[in-house]
Design an enzyme around this catalytic site. Structure first.
Site, PDB file in Angstrom:
ATOM      1  N   ALA A  58      35.997  38.450  46.209  1.00 40.71           N
ATOM      2  CA  ALA A  58      34.897  39.390  46.473  1.00 40.71           C
ATOM      3  C   ALA A  58      35.400  40.837  46.524  1.00 40.71           C
ATOM      4  O   ALA A  58      36.572  41.080  46.805  1.00 40.71           O
ATOM      5  CB  ALA A  58      34.237  39.019  47.800  1.00 40.71           C
ATOM      6  N   PRO A  59      34.512  41.787  46.289  1.00 41.66           N
ATOM      7  CA  PRO A  59      34.873  43.211  46.328  1.00 41.66           C
ATOM      8  C   PRO A  59      34.646  43.807  47.715  1.00 41.66           C
ATOM      9  O   PRO A  59      34.228  43.118  48.644  1.00 41.66           O
ATOM     10  CB  PRO A  59      33.906  43.813  45.314  1.00 41.66           C
ATOM     11  CG  PRO A  59      32.655  43.005  45.483  1.00 41.66           C
ATOM     12  CD  PRO A  59      33.100  41.611  45.863  1.00 41.66           C
ATOM     13  N   LYS A  97      38.676  34.969  48.968  1.00 42.98           N
ATOM     14  CA  LYS A  97      39.566  36.123  49.110  1.00 42.98           C
ATOM     15  C   LYS A  97      38.723  37.393  49.079  1.00 42.98           C
ATOM     16  O   LYS A  97      38.256  37.801  48.026  1.00 42.98           O
ATOM     17  CB  LYS A  97      40.598  36.182  47.977  1.00 42.98           C
ATOM     18  CG  LYS A  97      41.706  37.175  48.311  1.00 42.98           C
ATOM     19  CD  LYS A  97      42.469  37.687  47.120  1.00 42.98           C
ATOM     20  CE  LYS A  97      41.845  38.854  46.462  1.00 42.98           C
ATOM     21  NZ  LYS A  97      41.693  40.067  47.292  1.00 42.98           N
ATOM     22  N   SER A 103      38.232  41.567  49.493  1.00 42.61           N
ATOM     23  CA  SER A 103      39.110  42.675  49.137  1.00 42.61           C
ATOM     24  C   SER A 103      40.055  42.950  50.300  1.00 42.61           C
ATOM     25  O   SER A 103      39.646  42.932  51.465  1.00 42.61           O
ATOM     26  CB  SER A 103      38.283  43.924  48.846  1.00 42.61           C
ATOM     27  OG  SER A 103      39.147  45.043  48.794  1.00 42.61           O
ATOM     28  N   GLU A 104      41.301  43.237  49.980  1.00 44.77           N
ATOM     29  CA  GLU A 104      42.280  43.529  51.038  1.00 44.77           C
ATOM     30  C   GLU A 104      41.894  44.796  51.815  1.00 44.77           C
ATOM     31  O   GLU A 104      42.328  44.991  52.942  1.00 44.77           O
ATOM     32  CB  GLU A 104      43.700  43.642  50.449  1.00 44.77           C
ATOM     33  CG  GLU A 104      43.899  44.702  49.384  1.00 44.77           C
ATOM     34  CD  GLU A 104      43.527  44.231  47.967  1.00 44.77           C
ATOM     35  OE1 GLU A 104      42.559  43.458  47.822  1.00 44.77           O
ATOM     36  OE2 GLU A 104      44.199  44.672  47.017  1.00 44.77           O
ATOM     37  N   GLU A 113      30.296  37.811  38.510  1.00 47.60           N
ATOM     38  CA  GLU A 113      29.348  38.896  38.838  1.00 47.60           C
ATOM     39  C   GLU A 113      30.129  40.190  38.686  1.00 47.60           C
ATOM     40  O   GLU A 113      30.964  40.507  39.527  1.00 47.60           O
ATOM     41  CB  GLU A 113      28.859  38.763  40.290  1.00 47.60           C
ATOM     42  CG  GLU A 113      28.070  37.518  40.594  1.00 47.60           C
ATOM     43  CD  GLU A 113      26.655  37.585  40.074  1.00 47.60           C
ATOM     44  OE1 GLU A 113      26.261  38.613  39.481  1.00 47.60           O
ATOM     45  OE2 GLU A 113      25.934  36.594  40.237  1.00 47.60           O
ATOM     46  N   CYS A 137      26.525  47.647  42.827  1.00 45.40           N
ATOM     47  CA  CYS A 137      26.558  47.286  41.410  1.00 45.40           C
ATOM     48  C   CYS A 137      25.182  47.420  40.750  1.00 45.40           C
ATOM     49  O   CYS A 137      25.086  47.516  39.537  1.00 45.40           O
ATOM     50  CB  CYS A 137      27.086  45.873  41.242  1.00 45.40           C
ATOM     51  SG  CYS A 137      26.241  44.712  42.317  1.00 45.40           S
ATOM     52  N   GLU A 142      31.091  53.050  34.686  1.00 41.72           N
ATOM     53  CA  GLU A 142      30.654  52.786  36.060  1.00 41.72           C
ATOM     54  C   GLU A 142      31.413  53.736  36.997  1.00 41.72           C
ATOM     55  O   GLU A 142      32.622  53.591  37.200  1.00 41.72           O
ATOM     56  CB  GLU A 142      30.951  51.319  36.417  1.00 41.72           C
ATOM     57  CG  GLU A 142      30.334  50.917  37.726  1.00 41.72           C
ATOM     58  CD  GLU A 142      30.611  49.465  38.106  1.00 41.72           C
ATOM     59  OE1 GLU A 142      31.694  48.953  37.802  1.00 41.72           O
ATOM     60  OE2 GLU A 142      29.715  48.851  38.730  1.00 41.72           O
TER      61      GLU A 142
HETATM   62  P1  NAD Z   1      37.837  44.893  41.736  1.00 41.53           P
HETATM   63  O1  NAD Z   1      37.511  44.199  40.466  1.00 41.53           O
HETATM   64  O2  NAD Z   1      38.915  45.904  41.726  1.00 41.53           O
HETATM   65  O3  NAD Z   1      38.282  43.826  42.840  1.00 41.53           O
HETATM   66  C1  NAD Z   1      37.439  42.750  43.198  1.00 41.53           C
HETATM   67  C2  NAD Z   1      38.280  41.688  43.870  1.00 41.53           C
HETATM   68  O4  NAD Z   1      39.201  41.158  42.912  1.00 41.53           O
HETATM   69  C3  NAD Z   1      39.121  42.164  45.046  1.00 41.53           C
HETATM   70  O5  NAD Z   1      39.141  41.155  46.032  1.00 41.53           O
HETATM   71  C4  NAD Z   1      40.510  42.313  44.429  1.00 41.53           C
HETATM   72  O6  NAD Z   1      41.569  42.169  45.368  1.00 41.53           O
HETATM   73  C5  NAD Z   1      40.515  41.161  43.446  1.00 41.53           C
HETATM   74  N1  NAD Z   1      41.451  41.290  42.325  1.00 41.53           N
HETATM   75  C6  NAD Z   1      41.953  42.414  41.769  1.00 41.53           C
HETATM   76  N2  NAD Z   1      42.793  42.090  40.750  1.00 41.53           N
HETATM   77  C7  NAD Z   1      42.795  40.742  40.659  1.00 41.53           C
HETATM   78  C8  NAD Z   1      43.451  39.819  39.793  1.00 41.53           C
HETATM   79  N3  NAD Z   1      44.279  40.224  38.825  1.00 41.53           N
HETATM   80  N4  NAD Z   1      43.229  38.498  39.989  1.00 41.53           N
HETATM   81  C9  NAD Z   1      42.398  38.057  40.951  1.00 41.53           C
HETATM   82  N5  NAD Z   1      41.746  38.904  41.804  1.00 41.53           N
HETATM   83  C10 NAD Z   1      41.938  40.222  41.647  1.00 41.53           C
HETATM   84  O7  NAD Z   1      36.463  45.474  42.286  1.00 41.53           O
HETATM   85  P2  NAD Z   1      36.234  46.380  43.565  1.00 41.53           P
HETATM   86  O8  NAD Z   1      36.774  47.737  43.266  1.00 41.53           O
HETATM   87  O9  NAD Z   1      36.699  45.659  44.778  1.00 41.53           O
HETATM   88  O10 NAD Z   1      34.627  46.400  43.614  1.00 41.53           O
HETATM   89  C11 NAD Z   1      33.852  47.214  42.824  1.00 41.53           C
HETATM   90  C12 NAD Z   1      33.394  46.488  41.586  1.00 41.53           C
HETATM   91  O11 NAD Z   1      32.688  45.305  41.951  1.00 41.53           O
HETATM   92  C13 NAD Z   1      32.427  47.283  40.746  1.00 41.53           C
HETATM   93  O12 NAD Z   1      32.753  47.145  39.399  1.00 41.53           O
HETATM   94  C14 NAD Z   1      31.082  46.640  41.053  1.00 41.53           C
HETATM   95  O13 NAD Z   1      30.097  46.804  40.063  1.00 41.53           O
HETATM   96  C15 NAD Z   1      31.476  45.229  41.212  1.00 41.53           C
HETATM   97  N6  NAD Z   1      30.451  44.497  41.963  1.00 41.53           N
HETATM   98  C16 NAD Z   1      29.644  43.637  41.274  1.00 41.53           C
HETATM   99  C17 NAD Z   1      28.643  42.954  41.943  1.00 41.53           C
HETATM  100  C18 NAD Z   1      27.735  41.998  41.214  1.00 41.53           C
HETATM  101  O14 NAD Z   1      27.014  41.271  41.886  1.00 41.53           O
HETATM  102  N7  NAD Z   1      27.730  41.957  39.905  1.00 41.53           N
HETATM  103  C19 NAD Z   1      28.481  43.135  43.320  1.00 41.53           C
HETATM  104  C20 NAD Z   1      29.321  44.014  43.977  1.00 41.53           C
HETATM  105  C21 NAD Z   1      30.323  44.692  43.279  1.00 41.53           C
END
Ligand code: NAD
Length: 501
Positions: free
Chosen positions: A158-159, A184, A186-187, A259, A293, A389
């Protein structure tokens, strides 16, 4: 002011495995920083592969019992879970606002009640996991039916933008259907996912059904996605990371739910209620400081309303109160971190060379990661501000002439998560809802969604659904069962294969 003390709360660690808090063993730490002040709130040991292995093992050993519980038993436990969350509402709201910089009124009125409602919804939905008959065969001598079964241990990622709601969206349909889960978060934002799991335990949901590993993406995240005992990956985050997650999940033949990012268009036709559209655009663009998002990011306004819309949005943005997230009067908090604020500012600074920054476009003089609500006009459709974005309090506005043009421009990015159309004309509204390629199209509104409504993307915004009964499609597998009620050994169709033996 808040009373939430992260150091006391997570003194035993920021991992939640088999029903208790433990320390991460990656050998690396992460400092959670209050983005409103820049102050460190908690430094914790990040999860590494060993912690992921322990969490998956806990989920695997809880699976047999939890999946064998009746829907009614799971439902009862989840109703108690909703009550536990409700009893902890203020605690959860404070923790969410502290780690995200989210205005407390948003945490209190949106994130926490939404999560409680989601839990109550899936508590009820747990009893509606029905299969269907697949029809009759052989004049009714056979009975055919479909079982909808859980799939096993789910690994979710999750983010940071809505940590509590994202935990709910991932965990609830999975466990309501009888799966167990390792999430997991976000950290950057571990607190409320851990508290969510603690509430599950307090409600009597067995240890190991809900596990939380708070580690880095490249380390704990990739290990979870590739883990051989995890049968499904449900990922919410950026499209770039989603592609990497998909590669790893595909290599280990996992079910995948993605997502991903969004760049929601906001299409205003010339018969729209201008005042409503202006308010909808500002609220839709600035919700959660634009870190949503589905936030309105590209307003396309039909030429006759364009100037008045630009003027109205700029004026309303000027009245938005930035401030301390714990002041109930604050409308807009900081961005999640200083690096993210600088990233958002970079988009706006580059846009000055090809567009007009009508209002905002600067960070106030404050130690927090704040950025003023920003309106950019006159950018070209193929420019970075329109296509990428930004994930901050930034709205781009462009004019259009014919209805067909408005819809074409709305569809002209790789994303397809959400959109809105503003008009009083039912035919225009119907055309827009049909022709806009997105998983959600609002008419004369932007943002609201309730637990019974599906959320998920088209195109590069991913596939699969969170929330609603549709999400059970992701977390269940279909088994066809056929009974021969007559038990007669030699059937016509056997003869087709063996002849008359
Ligand atoms: P991110 O993609 O950087 O990180 C999301 C999660 O993935 C975090 O927990 C991160 O630690 C993990 N991650 C990062 N690299 C990884 C890897 N190589 N393998 C496995 N996990 C990994 O996103 P963010 O910056 O935390 O959140 C913002 C993003 O999330 C935006 O793009 C937003 O649009 C999207 N978002 C989408 C929705 C939806 O429902 N579609 C909802 C909320 C946020």
């Amino acid at each position: 002011m808040h009373t939430f003390q992260a150091r006391d709360r997570f003194a035993d660690g920021a991992q939640y495995i088999a029903g208790r808090l433990t320390q991460g063993t990656s050998g690396r730490t992460h400092a959670v920083v209050d983005p409103a002040t820049g102050d460190e709130v908690l430094t914790y040991e990040l999860a590494g592969p060993k912690d992921v292995d322990a969490a998956v093992a806990a989920a695997a050993s809880a699976y047999d019992g939890w999946s064998a519980a009746s829907p009614g038993e799971r439902s009862d436990a989840m109703h108690r879970f909703a009550a536990e969350l409700s009893a902890r509402a203020e605690d959860l709201a404070q923790a969410e606002s502290l780690q995200c910089g989210k205005p407390i009124k948003l945490s209190r009125e949106f994130d926490v009640p939404g999560t409680v409602d989601n839990t109550a919804f899936f508590a009820g939905a747990a009893r509606h996991l029905a299969g269907q008959s697949a029809g009759e065969y052989d004049g009714g001598d056979h009975t055919s039916y479909v079982r909808r079964e859980p799939i096993g241990v789910v690994g979710s990622i999750a983010p940071w933008n809505y940590p509590l709601q994202m935990a709910a969206w991932k965990v609830l349909p999975a466990i309501a259907a009888g799966n167990t889960i390792v999430l997991k978060p976000s950290e950057l934002t571990p607190f409320t996912s851990l508290m969510f799991a603690q509430a599950a335990t307090a409600a009597g949901i067995p240890d190991g059904v809900v596990n939380i590993v708070t580690g880095a993406g490249l380390d704990a995240g990739e290990h979870l996605v590739g883990h051989p005992d995890v049968v499904m990956t449900s990922f919410t985050g950026s499209t770039g990371v989603g592609k990497r997650v998909a590669e790893i999940a595909t290599a280990t033949v996992k079910r995948l739910h993605l997502e991903l990012g969004g760049k929601a268009p906001f299409v205003v036709f010339d018969d729209a209620d201008l005042e409503a559209a202006v308010h909808g655009a500002v609220a839709g663009a600035l919700i959660n400081t634009g870190q949503d998002c589905t936030a309105a990011t590209r307003a396309y306004v039909q030429r006759p309303l364009y100037d008045a819309f630009v003027e109205g949005v700029a004026e309303l943005m000027g009245t938005v109160r930035l401030g301390d997230p714990f002041d109930p009067a604050t409308d807009l908090g900081p961005l999640i971190s200083h690096p993210h604020r600088d990233r958002v500012a970079g988009f706006v600074d580059r846009a000055r060379s090809y567009a007009r920054v009508v209002t905002g476009g600067e960070a106030p003089d404050h130690p927090g990661a704040y950025y003023r609500p920003t309106l950019i006009a006159d950018a070209a459709q193929d420019s970075e501000a329109v296509q990428a974005e930004i994930f901050g309090p930034v709205l781009v506005v462009l004019p259009f002439d014919s209805d067909a043009d408005g819809i074409r421009l709305a569809n002209d990015t790789p994303y397809g998560l959400a959109a809105s159309a503003w008009t009083r004309d039912v035919f225009r509204a119907n055309r827009a809802t049909r022709e806009i390629k997105a998983g959600c199209v609002w008419v004369n509104d932007h943002i609201p969604i309730l637990s019974e409504m599906p959320h998920g993307g088209y195109k590069a915004s991913g596939y699969g659904k969170d929330m609603s009964a549709y999400s059970f499609e992701e977390y269940t597998q279909i088994k066809h069962v056929m009974f021969d009620n007559t038990a007669v050994a030699r059937k016509d169709w056997h003869r087709t294969i063996f002849g008359d033996r």
